[in-house]
Scaffold this motif. Structure first.
Motif, PDB file in Angstrom:
ATOM      1  N   PHE A  17     -11.592 -23.600 -50.321  1.00 47.56           N
ATOM      2  CA  PHE A  17     -11.874 -23.268 -49.011  1.00 47.56           C
ATOM      3  C   PHE A  17     -11.503 -24.363 -47.913  1.00 47.56           C
ATOM      4  O   PHE A  17     -10.962 -23.968 -46.856  1.00 47.56           O
ATOM      5  CB  PHE A  17     -13.285 -22.810 -48.706  1.00 47.56           C
ATOM      6  CG  PHE A  17     -13.699 -21.538 -49.253  1.00 47.56           C
ATOM      7  CD1 PHE A  17     -12.928 -20.542 -49.563  1.00 47.56           C
ATOM      8  CD2 PHE A  17     -14.942 -21.234 -49.237  1.00 47.56           C
ATOM      9  CE1 PHE A  17     -13.355 -19.323 -50.111  1.00 47.56           C
ATOM     10  CE2 PHE A  17     -15.303 -20.315 -49.807  1.00 47.56           C
ATOM     11  CZ  PHE A  17     -14.585 -19.133 -50.251  1.00 47.56           C
ATOM     12  N   SER A  18     -11.586 -25.629 -48.279  1.00 44.99           N
ATOM     13  CA  SER A  18     -11.045 -26.509 -47.604  1.00 44.99           C
ATOM     14  C   SER A  18      -9.576 -26.759 -47.373  1.00 44.99           C
ATOM     15  O   SER A  18      -9.329 -27.446 -46.192  1.00 44.99           O
ATOM     16  CB  SER A  18     -11.767 -28.075 -48.250  1.00 44.99           C
ATOM     17  OG  SER A  18     -10.864 -28.481 -49.207  1.00 44.99           O
ATOM     18  N   GLN A  19      -8.843 -26.031 -47.901  1.00 44.28           N
ATOM     19  CA  GLN A  19      -7.554 -26.179 -47.711  1.00 44.28           C
ATOM     20  C   GLN A  19      -7.032 -25.080 -46.759  1.00 44.28           C
ATOM     21  O   GLN A  19      -6.143 -25.134 -45.969  1.00 44.28           O
ATOM     22  CB  GLN A  19      -6.606 -25.971 -49.127  1.00 44.28           C
ATOM     23  CG  GLN A  19      -7.138 -26.859 -50.119  1.00 44.28           C
ATOM     24  CD  GLN A  19      -6.174 -26.637 -51.246  1.00 44.28           C
ATOM     25  OE1 GLN A  19      -5.685 -25.768 -51.700  1.00 44.28           O
ATOM     26  NE2 GLN A  19      -6.622 -27.513 -52.504  1.00 44.28           N
ATOM     27  N   THR A  20      -7.805 -23.867 -46.666  1.00 41.73           N
ATOM     28  CA  THR A  20      -7.205 -22.981 -45.742  1.00 41.73           C
ATOM     29  C   THR A  20      -8.282 -22.448 -44.669  1.00 41.73           C
ATOM     30  O   THR A  20      -8.023 -22.195 -43.607  1.00 41.73           O
ATOM     31  CB  THR A  20      -6.782 -21.501 -46.478  1.00 41.73           C
ATOM     32  OG1 THR A  20      -7.915 -21.243 -47.534  1.00 41.73           O
ATOM     33  CG2 THR A  20      -5.546 -22.056 -47.267  1.00 41.73           C
ATOM     34  N   LEU A  21      -9.636 -22.274 -45.228  1.00 45.47           N
ATOM     35  CA  LEU A  21     -10.360 -21.597 -44.282  1.00 45.47           C
ATOM     36  C   LEU A  21     -11.145 -22.432 -42.970  1.00 45.47           C
ATOM     37  O   LEU A  21     -11.092 -22.105 -41.864  1.00 45.47           O
ATOM     38  CB  LEU A  21     -12.032 -21.461 -44.966  1.00 45.47           C
ATOM     39  CG  LEU A  21     -13.236 -20.947 -44.334  1.00 45.47           C
ATOM     40  CD1 LEU A  21     -12.743 -19.609 -43.813  1.00 45.47           C
ATOM     41  CD2 LEU A  21     -14.387 -20.996 -45.249  1.00 45.47           C
TER      42      LEU A  21
END
Length: 110
Positions: A17-21
């Motif tokens: 999630f840290s990459q896109t959210l």
């Protein structure tokens, strides 16, 4: 700020999630992705004496926002969690509004 904490998900899911959210949420809030913090909090839920892996809890600490932004952020988080971990049946997204006068960063009010 905002500070997001996730419980009930595998660490690898939260890391992904840290990459896109975070970028999606920054776009909704019209903010900088670098101002977001995402924490994974390892936890195990129990029901009737057994481990229950169907529940995820997401908490957002942030300064007050418009109700429409709350809804868009909730929907974005719910969609991301559901797509990443489809076996979940319960997802709670909670917004905890902070008072700017009670928040400090580097010794200064935010």
């Amino acid at each position: 700020m905002p500070h997001i904490s996730m419980r009930g998900l595998p660490q690898a899911v939260v890391a992904a999630f840290s990459q896109t959210l975070l970028q999606s949420l920054a776009d909704i809030c019209k903010g900088n992705v670098e101002s977001f913090t995402l924490d994974w909090i390892p936890s195990i839920s129990f029901r009737n004496g057994k481990i229950d892996q169907r529940f995820v809890q997401v908490e957002l600490l942030w300064f007050p926002k418009d109700p429409d932004i709350h809804l868009k952020v909730e929907q974005t988080i719910r969609q991301a969690v559901t797509e990443a971990y489809p076996e979940l049946t319960h997802i709670a997204v909670m917004f905890l509004s902070l008072n700017p006068s009670a928040s400090y960063r580097g010794g200064q009010h935010d």
